[in-house]
Design an enzyme around this catalytic site. Structure first.
Site, PDB file in Angstrom:
ATOM      1  N   SER A   1      33.077   5.733 -29.830  1.00  0.00           N
ATOM      2  CA  SER A   1      32.375   7.013 -29.934  1.00  0.00           C
ATOM      3  C   SER A   1      32.925   7.930 -31.027  1.00  0.00           C
ATOM      4  O   SER A   1      32.254   8.873 -31.420  1.00  0.00           O
ATOM      5  CB  SER A   1      32.417   7.747 -28.592  1.00  0.00           C
ATOM      6  OG  SER A   1      33.711   8.238 -28.318  1.00  0.00           O
TER       7      SER A   1
ATOM      8  N   LYS B   1      36.814  13.871 -28.313  1.00  0.00           N
ATOM      9  CA  LYS B   1      35.614  14.330 -29.020  1.00  0.00           C
ATOM     10  C   LYS B   1      35.999  15.377 -30.061  1.00  0.00           C
ATOM     11  O   LYS B   1      37.132  15.837 -30.122  1.00  0.00           O
ATOM     12  CB  LYS B   1      34.593  14.936 -28.040  1.00  0.00           C
ATOM     13  CG  LYS B   1      34.213  14.029 -26.881  1.00  0.00           C
ATOM     14  CD  LYS B   1      33.498  12.763 -27.333  1.00  0.00           C
ATOM     15  CE  LYS B   1      33.301  11.809 -26.162  1.00  0.00           C
ATOM     16  NZ  LYS B   1      32.725  10.518 -26.602  1.00  0.00           N
TER      17      LYS B   1
END
Length: 414
Positions: free
Chosen positions: A18, A77
Site C-alpha cells: 500500500s 500511511k
C-alpha cells in the site's frame, strides 16, 4: 530515551504494497517515535504535517489486520491533510482546500478514488485532533477512505516529509504532467486484451477475439449504469439489460456476461484488480467465452466525473441434445400424421363439411402447423443448433394448440 524523544530512529516492520513506491513491500524502515507527552512537547515540540508518513493503530486497524490474518497491529500511511483542511477526491485527484495536489510519491497518477467513509466529490473538513491519511499505492490501499479520519493520539511513529526526499526520492515520479489527462481515459484496450489472453493461455483456455459489436453493447450499458447509478446486471431501475444492449448493437450469442469497474484504471491496473476481485477471475477465465468487447466510458455520477470500464464477454456452447428429446418430437409428429388423413377426409363429406366447415378447417390447420413446426425444431436439434426464440415460443404455444385440437376433435366426434 533517545528513541523516545525521536532523536534516534526505531526500525518498524513494514508489510504490504500500500505504500509503494516509497516504502518496500517487506522489511524494516526507520521511523521517529511520535511521543504523546506534554512535558516532552514543551522541550522538543513536534507536530504532524502534510506529507509525513505515520504509523498508527486503533480498534479499526486491529480489526482489519485480524481479518487479514496479519500479526502487525498498525497501519503505515501518508498524511494528506491536517485539522482545518477541506479535502475532496474528484476525477482521480486529491483536492486540499480547493487546490489539486501534485503527488510525486504516488505509484500512479490520477489513482485516488473514494471509499465507504469518504466518497468521491464529497468535501469533508478535517476535525480537530485528526488527520486525513492515504497510502501511496492508492488503488489497493485501505486508509481514511475506508476507516475514516485518524486521531493524532493513535500515531506511534512518523517520518517528516522534509526527511523523505534523500531516503526515498529516487523511487518517486515526475508529477508535472499528472493533470494533463484530466477527464480523459488512460485505458489501453489492446494491452488489456493481451494481458487477459496471456493468462487464459496459461490456464489452457482459448484466446478471446475482440468483437466491436460487444464493445458497442458495453458502451450502451456503461451509459445506462452512470445515468441510473446502477451497476447490477439485472438492471432493475433502468430495465436496460446486457441482452437488450447486445440486440441494439446487432449482436447475439448463447452465453454472455458483463463485469463493470469504476475508476481511472490503466490496462495493467485493471487486469491486476480483476485477478483479486471476488468472482472476477472465474468470470474472465470462463472457458465458454469466445469474444470480448470493452468500453471505457467517462461521464458523471452524482455530478461527479468518473470512468466506468465495462467488459462484455460472450461465447457459443453447442446444446448437445439428448436422443430422447429429439425422439419425443418425432413421436408427436407420428401421432399427428396418423390422425391427419381422417380429418382431411371430412372435406369429402359435403353435407357434414358444410355444417362443420370452420371446425374441420381449423383442426386440419392446427395439425399442419404443429407438424411443420416440429419438423423445423427436429432439423435444428439434429444440426446441434440452439432453438431460436421463435422456436422456443412455438413449444410454449403448442400446449394451447394441442388443447384446442383435442377440444375440436371431441366436438366433431360427437
Amino acid at each position: 530515551m533517545l528513541q523516545t524523544v525521536g532523536i534516534l530512529t526505531v526500525n518498524v516492520p513494514v508489510t504490504g504494497a500500500s505504500m509503494l513506491p516509497t516504502l518496500p513491500e517487506e522489511g524494516y524502515v526507520g521511523f521517529q517515535r511520535y511521543y504523546q507527552n506534554e512535558i516532552l512537547e514543551k522541550v522538543l515540540p513536534q507536530s504532524v504535517q502534510k506529507g509525513d508518513i505515520v504509523v498508527f493503530e486503533n480498534e479499526r486497524t486491529h480489526k482489519e489486520l485480524k481479518e487479514q490474518n496479519k500479526e502487525s497491529t498498525g497501519f503505515v500511511k501518508r498524511v494528506i491533510a491536517i485539522e482545518g483542511d477541506a479535502v475532496e477526491i474528484k476525477d482521480g485527484l486529491v483536492y486540499v482546500n480547493g487546490q489539486k495536489t501534485p503527488e510525486k510519491y504516488t505509484l500512479k497518477p490520477r489513482s485516488t478514488f473514494g471509499g465507504t467513509e469518504i466518497q468521491d466529490c464529497r468535501s469533508i473538513k478535517v476535525e480537530k485532533g485528526k488527520v486525513f491519511v492515504l497510502g501511496d499505492n492508492r488503488k489497493i490501499s485501505m486508509d481514511s477512505r475506508q476507516i475514516g479520519l485518524v486521531s493524532i493520539a493513535d500515531i506511534l511513529f512518523y517520518i517528516p516529509f522534509e526527511k523523505q526526499t534523500d531516503r526515498f526520492g529516487k523511487n518517486w515520479r515526475d508529477p508535472s504532467h499528472d493533470f494533463d489527462t484530466e477527464h480523459e481515459s488512460l485505458f489501453d484496450t489492446k494491452l488489456f486484451i493481451q494481458l487477459l489472453n496471456n493468462e487464459r493461455i496459461k490456464q489452457n483456455l482459448n484466446k478471446l477475439q475482440y468483437q466491436p459489436k460487444l464493445e458497442k453493447s458495453a458502451h450502451l450499458r456503461a451509459e445506462k449504469m452512470l445515468e441510473f447509478d446502477e451497476f447490477d446486471s439485472k438492471a432493475i431501475k433502468s430495465g436496460y439489460t446486457m441482452k437488450r444492449a447486445m440486440s441494439d448493437a446487432g449482436y447475439s450469442n448463447i452465453v454472455y456476461g458483463e463485469f463493470p469497474m469504476l475508476g481511472y484504471y490503466d490496462a495493467q491496473e485493471l487486469f491486476d484488480a480483476f485477478l483479486v476481485q471476488p468472482g472476477a477471475r472465474e468470470f474472465l477465465l470462463n472457458e465458454d467465452y469466445d469474444e470480448i468487447g470493452v468500453s471505457t466510458f467517462v461521464g458523471e455520477l452524482n455530478e461527479c466525473p468518473v470512468q466506468v470500464v465495462v467488459q462484455h464477454l460472450a461465447g457459443y456452447v453447442p446444446p448437445n441434445y439428448g436422443a430422447g428429446e429429439i425422439q419425443n418430437f418425432k413421436d408427436a409428429i407420428s401421432k399427428m400424421q396418423d390422425v391427419q388423413p381422417g380429418w382431411q377426409r371430412l372435406e369429402s363429406f359435403e353435407e357434414f363439411y358444410q355444417e362443420h366447415k370452420s371446425d374441420v378447417d381449423r383442426i386440419n390447420e392446427i395439425i399442419a402447423i404443429r407438424i411443420s413446426r416440429f419438423e423445423k425444431i427436429i432439423n435444428q436439434m439434429e444440426a446441434n443448433k440452439w432453438l431460436t426464440e421463435e422456436q422456443n415460443q412455438w413449444i410454449k404455444n403448442d400446449i394451447q394448440l394441442s388443447q384446442e385440437q383435442n377440444a375440436i376433435a371431441d366436438k366433431l366426434n360427437k
